[in-house]
Design a protein around this motif. Structure first.
Motif, PDB file in Angstrom:
ATOM      1  N   VAL A  99      -6.443  -5.002   4.379  1.00  0.00           N
ATOM      2  CA  VAL A  99      -7.325  -4.017   5.016  1.00  0.00           C
ATOM      3  C   VAL A  99      -8.189  -4.700   6.076  1.00  0.00           C
ATOM      4  CG1 VAL A  99      -9.307  -2.494   4.624  1.00  0.00           C
ATOM      5  CG2 VAL A  99      -7.308  -2.346   3.133  1.00  0.00           C
TER       6      VAL A  99
ATOM      7  N   VAL B  12      -7.046   0.592  10.802  1.00  0.00           N
ATOM      8  CA  VAL B  12      -8.171   0.745   9.896  1.00  0.00           C
ATOM      9  C   VAL B  12      -9.445   0.798  10.721  1.00  0.00           C
ATOM     10  CG1 VAL B  12      -9.531  -0.352   8.079  1.00  0.00           C
ATOM     11  CG2 VAL B  12      -7.034  -0.321   7.935  1.00  0.00           C
TER      12      VAL B  12
ATOM     13  N   TRP C 148      -8.066   4.801   6.997  1.00  0.00           N
ATOM     14  CA  TRP C 148      -6.832   4.808   7.786  1.00  0.00           C
ATOM     15  C   TRP C 148      -6.924   5.911   8.839  1.00  0.00           C
ATOM     16  CZ3 TRP C 148      -2.934   1.610   8.428  1.00  0.00           C
ATOM     17  CH2 TRP C 148      -1.722   2.072   8.959  1.00  0.00           C
TER      18      TRP C 148
ATOM     19  N   VAL D  27       0.866  -1.183   0.000  1.00  0.00           N
ATOM     20  CA  VAL D  27       0.000   0.000   0.000  1.00  0.00           C
ATOM     21  C   VAL D  27       0.899   1.229   0.000  1.00  0.00           C
ATOM     22  CG1 VAL D  27      -1.915   1.166   1.148  1.00  0.00           C
ATOM     23  CG2 VAL D  27      -1.665  -1.296   1.406  1.00  0.00           C
TER      24      VAL D  27
ATOM     25  N   LEU E  80      -6.009  -5.347   9.055  1.00  0.00           N
ATOM     26  CA  LEU E  80      -5.693  -4.106   9.772  1.00  0.00           C
ATOM     27  C   LEU E  80      -6.882  -3.570  10.561  1.00  0.00           C
ATOM     28  CD1 LEU E  80      -3.564  -2.369   7.005  1.00  0.00           C
ATOM     29  CD2 LEU E  80      -2.723  -3.175   9.228  1.00  0.00           C
TER      30      LEU E  80
ATOM     31  N   PRO F 195      -2.636   6.161   2.058  1.00  0.00           N
ATOM     32  CA  PRO F 195      -3.831   5.837   2.838  1.00  0.00           C
ATOM     33  C   PRO F 195      -5.097   5.735   1.977  1.00  0.00           C
ATOM     34  CG  PRO F 195      -2.515   7.443   4.012  1.00  0.00           C
ATOM     35  CD  PRO F 195      -1.894   7.291   2.646  1.00  0.00           C
TER      36      PRO F 195
ATOM     37  N   ARG G 172      -4.485  -6.463  -1.049  1.00  0.00           N
ATOM     38  CA  ARG G 172      -4.805  -5.256  -0.274  1.00  0.00           C
ATOM     39  C   ARG G 172      -6.155  -5.384   0.415  1.00  0.00           C
ATOM     40  NH1 ARG G 172      -1.864  -2.319  -4.050  1.00  0.00           N
ATOM     41  NH2 ARG G 172      -3.640  -2.188  -5.450  1.00  0.00           N
TER      42      ARG G 172
ATOM     43  N   PRO H  32     -13.811   1.317   4.853  1.00  0.00           N
ATOM     44  CA  PRO H  32     -12.591   1.374   5.660  1.00  0.00           C
ATOM     45  C   PRO H  32     -11.861   2.703   5.484  1.00  0.00           C
ATOM     46  CG  PRO H  32     -12.229   0.066   3.704  1.00  0.00           C
ATOM     47  CD  PRO H  32     -13.680   0.432   3.702  1.00  0.00           C
TER      48      PRO H  32
ATOM     49  N   PRO I 239      -8.900  -0.265  -2.068  1.00  0.00           N
ATOM     50  CA  PRO I 239      -7.829  -1.250  -2.278  1.00  0.00           C
ATOM     51  C   PRO I 239      -7.677  -1.690  -3.738  1.00  0.00           C
ATOM     52  CG  PRO I 239      -9.639  -2.201  -1.017  1.00  0.00           C
ATOM     53  CD  PRO I 239      -9.928  -0.751  -1.152  1.00  0.00           C
TER      54      PRO I 239
ATOM     55  N   GLN J 191      -5.449   4.104  -0.614  1.00  0.00           N
ATOM     56  CA  GLN J 191      -5.593   2.715  -1.042  1.00  0.00           C
ATOM     57  C   GLN J 191      -6.234   1.846   0.035  1.00  0.00           C
ATOM     58  OE1 GLN J 191      -1.429   2.285  -2.444  1.00  0.00           O
ATOM     59  NE2 GLN J 191      -2.389   1.340  -4.236  1.00  0.00           N
ATOM     60  N   ILE J 192      -6.275   2.310   1.274  1.00  0.00           N
ATOM     61  CA  ILE J 192      -7.024   1.619   2.320  1.00  0.00           C
ATOM     62  C   ILE J 192      -8.508   1.773   2.012  1.00  0.00           C
ATOM     63  CG2 ILE J 192      -7.626   1.589   4.776  1.00  0.00           C
ATOM     64  CD1 ILE J 192      -4.766   0.542   4.261  1.00  0.00           C
ATOM     65  N   ASP J 193      -8.910   2.992   1.641  1.00  0.00           N
ATOM     66  CA  ASP J 193     -10.301   3.270   1.272  1.00  0.00           C
ATOM     67  C   ASP J 193     -10.671   2.597  -0.052  1.00  0.00           C
ATOM     68  OD1 ASP J 193      -9.407   5.149   3.174  1.00  0.00           O
ATOM     69  OD2 ASP J 193     -10.787   6.680   2.485  1.00  0.00           O
TER      70      ASP J 193
END
Length: 115
Positions: free
Chosen positions: A78, A101, A110, A48, A81, A51, A74, A108, A57, A53-55
């Protein structure tokens, strides 16, 4: 040094050369999970880059060798996390490298770990 290695051996899982661990954009990319005291830290390196990419992936980096495989990883990362007691370390996350997360109605996200 041998004594230290022997003491750590039951707590360390090693992988053989060439064994795939976690996909990322870099060939040979790896992640580390450190556990202790009922908590864990996942250092996820190149999996990643931001951040966002947390929302999202599914948003891959231009450098990903296999965008579909990396996006699938990812999504699993997530979810890991978001588990209670889990802190993430994102080396590429500039000033918010330690976080977790948070899952809410918007999906999701970060969140920085409180100091």
């Amino acid at each position: 040094m041998a004594e230290q290695g022997a003491a750590l051996a039951p707590r360390v899982r090693t992988d053989t050369d060439g064994q795939g661990i976690f996909p990322g954009h870099t060939v040979g990319h790896a992640e580390c999970v450190i556990t202790g005291g009922g908590r864990r830290l996942i250092a996820f390196g190149d999996a990643v880059h931001s951040p966002i990419q947390i929302d999202h992936p599914d948003w891959s980096s231009a450098f990903d060798h296999d965008p579909a495989l990396t996006a699938d990883h990812r999504r699993r990362l997530v979810a890991e996390l978001a588990e209670p007691g889990t802190i993430g370390f994102g080396v590429h996350f500039a000033d918010v490298v330690f976080g977790h997360v948070q899952q809410d109605g918007a999906g999701p996200a970060w969140r920085a770990v409180d100091a």
